[in-house]
Design a protein around this motif. Structure first.
Motif, PDB file in Angstrom:
ATOM      1  N   ASN A 514     -36.584  37.378-131.122  1.00 44.31           N
ATOM      2  CA  ASN A 514     -37.250  36.412-130.049  1.00 44.31           C
ATOM      3  C   ASN A 514     -37.478  37.096-128.805  1.00 44.31           C
ATOM      4  N   ARG A 515     -37.759  35.992-127.890  1.00 45.68           N
ATOM      5  CA  ARG A 515     -38.320  36.400-126.455  1.00 45.68           C
ATOM      6  C   ARG A 515     -37.114  36.939-125.904  1.00 45.68           C
ATOM      7  N   ARG A 531     -42.188  40.792-131.683  1.00 40.82           N
ATOM      8  CA  ARG A 531     -41.274  39.688-131.992  1.00 40.82           C
ATOM      9  C   ARG A 531     -41.590  38.872-133.548  1.00 40.82           C
TER      10      ARG A 531
END
Length: 616
Positions: A514-515, A531
């Motif tokens: 994820n971020r 991602r």
């Protein structure tokens, strides 16, 4: 000075640690440092070695066994069979010609016939340890000269067995001390004993196929690296003892075992576990060689010993160079081949001691010949420097530039990309590469996954990439790209940091969940971040937009624009983290969304950003 085994080992290691960095600063081979260290601590300088020195040398000869096991791991059976003509052509010709010429010279010098033949056979061998170590240090193992050297050395190692069987015949003497292997073979008729090599090879083939690999799979399921280390040592020690039991060379047995495991998924893992022990034992072995040089014997008859050493070096050089010419080697490779193998090898110590026990050579002569062996071994690194700095330039040879062109390894493309982790994410990357005829080296730490994927034809190896030695044995030093696809972001981060520190040339591509993970990678200097949630979420949004009535082209264009903007914003936000643990509130999320929209309204230059992405 009398000392315990542990104290002597401590002195040997200290000599290696001190001397090798010094000689490396002078541009010399590490082998020179080891031997010089042995001379300094030996009985003729500092006199630090005691009665345990011989035991140290005997124990560290096992380093040669480990070296050949590792060489076997690098040589797949198919390639080994393809080298059979070179092994016989180069190795057999070198052994025969060298023995005949040296025997003629020694006979002309009025040596006894049995003595001349014994020394000629012993001195026809070259040093496997020195040559392979030097080729690896100079990164020229895969050159024409490197492969020719290996082929010749392999035949020599095999020849040790018939030489050991032949010496008692010319001595007309049966040694009283019989090894366990001899007793085992004596239970069979003599015609059976003559096929001991074939029996030994068949046994290793069966063990390699039906015992070794299942055994390693069983151990790997424990997930404990220390057990794999113990298993690696257990295999090499077990094979060596088995070969001794049937009367064969443990070094040859270790090599064959390595070849049988070269196609297994544990190839790189075994290499990473064995290599440190091999390096340590070889280092102490070379130190022990230096400590055994008897300077009293040299002082008493310097002209005889130095003259004999010179004759050996010249004869072997001429023979090797002539063989290289016959096989149409280029001058640069031929000089390298001839200089590299012109010394006498470590197996000569074993054969000379054996000959002394058979009364083929007298004690004083035995000491003189040991000194000759040590001198030729010590001279080899200097001969290679002579070739590199003086002879090669006269032939307009540029080894450093040409060695890549001289490479004989047809699989070098397969080692340029390393994929770590071959689960659902990594296997997708690997399948796409494979579809485009790119075959990367793949590492995974799940033995069941590795076994299944290999059954489908994938070249996957078992190994823990969090270990630096594992990356080295997988080819990170020569690779171009490292792809990290492990499930745990912290593992990918750890490996990426280790790779950037030790292999700065590698271009790293890393998987992020994820971020938040992306922030961490960006702040650690990783640019190529992918991602897994971004692509899937964007694809879902595209489908939703199409369902609401938006045209397919417009939806995909919007998704592409959104992805580019999101990547840029992620890089900006990574430089101003909200908190150390990357925990974000709803307000923070809304703030990021506002930044996204604001950046979009400021006419974000999509073409420029895409160009930057392609350059990265």
């Amino acid at each position: 000075m009398e000392s315990s085994f542990a104290m002597t080992a401590l002195i040997f290691l200290g000599a290696a640690i001190i001397m090798v960095p010094l000689v490396r600063k002078l541009g010399l081979s590490s082998v020179v440092g080891y031997i010089l260290g042995g001379v300094i601590i030996g009985p003729f300088v500092l006199k630090l070695t005691g009665s345990e020195a011989d035991n140290i040398m005997h124990a560290t000869e096992f380093g040669v066994v480990m070296l050949l096991f590792l060489v076997g791991l690098e040589l797949e059976p198919k390639k080994f069979w393809g080298m059979r003509k070179k092994i016989l052509g180069l190795g057999l010709a070198q052994m025969a010609l060298t023995t005949v010429i040296l025997f003629a010279i020694f006979s002309w010098a009025d040596w006894r016939t049995d003595q001349a033949l014994t020394i000629a056979l012993c001195f026809s061998l070259s040093s496997t340890a020195i040559v392979l170590q030097t080729l690896q240090e100079k990164n020229i193992f895969n050159t024409v000269a490197g492969e020719a050297s290996f082929s010749t050395l392999l035949l020599q190692d095999i020849a040790v067995i018939p030489i050991l069987a032949f010496l008692p015949i010319i001595a007309d003497y049966k040694p009283k001390e019989e090894t366990a292997g001899t007793l085992f073979l004596q239970r069979f008729p003599e015609w059976v004993q003559s096929f001991s090599v074939i029996f030994g090879v068949i046994i290793l083939i069966i063990l390699g196929r039906y015992v070794f690999v299942p055994f390693l799979r069983y151990v790997s399921k424990s997930g404990m690296n220390e057990l794999l280390t113990a298993s690696s040592l257990f295999l090499v020690l077990g094979v060596s003892e088995l070969m001794i039991l049937v009367g064969l060379s443990p070094a040859l047995g270790a090599f064959i075992a390595g070849v049988m495991l070269a196609n297994s998924e544990f190839r790189h893992e075994l290499e990473s576990h064995i290599d440190p022990f091999k390096g340590l034992l070889l280092a102490v072995f070379f130190v022990s060689v230096g400590s055994t040089i008897n300077f009293n014997v040299i002082i008493q008859s310097p002209s005889f010993i130095l003259g004999t050493a010179a004759v050996i070096l010249v004869v072997k050089f001429v023979v090797l160079f002539s063989i290289g010419k016959f096989h149409k080697m280029t001058n640069d490779q031929n000089f390298l081949y001839a200089f590299a193998l012109s010394q006498v090898g470590e197996f000569a110590f074993v054969l000379l001691n054996y000959s002394s026990n058979l009364y083929l050579i007298e004690p004083v002569f035995h000491s003189q010949m040991l000194a000759v062996v040590a001198i030729t071994m010590f001279a080899t690194p200097f001969l290679l420097i002579l070739n590199e700095r003086f002879i090669a330039p006269n032939f307009n040879i540029k080894l450093s530039e040409d060695k890549e062109n001289e490479s004989l390894n047809q699989d070098i493309e397969q080692r340029k990309i390393i994929i770590v982790g071959f689960g659902h994410f990594g296997s997708t990357v690997g399948r796409l590469l494979r579809a485009n005829k790119i075959k990367p080296t793949v590492l995974d730490h799940d033995s069941n996954q590795v076994r299944i994927l290999r059954s489908y034809g994938f070249k996957v190896y078992y190994g823990d990439a969090r270990r630096l030695q594992m990356l080295k044995t997988a080819g990170a030093e020569n690779a171009d790209i490292l792809v990290l696809c492990l499930d745990k972001p912290e593992d990918n981060l750890y490996i990426s940091e280790m790779a950037r520190e030790n292999f700065p040339h590698l271009k790293i591509f890393v998987r992020a969940k994820n971020r938040n993970d992306a922030f961490t990678f960006i702040n650690n200097g990783i640019d190529n971040i992918y991602r897994e949630t971004l692509g899937t979420a964007v694809n879902m949004a595209v489908d939703i937009l199409q369902t609401t009535g938006m045209r397919k082209y417009a939806a995909r264009r919007m998704a592409k624009r959104f992805t580019l903007i999101d990547k840029e914003v992620t890089r900006k936000l990574a430089k101003s983290k909200i908190s150390d643990d990357f925990t974000f509130t709803t307000k923070d999320a809304l703030q990021r969304e506002s930044e996204l929209l604001a950046l979009d309204n400021l006419n974000f230059d999509e073409n420029k950003f895409q160009q930057n992405e392609e350059e990265d």
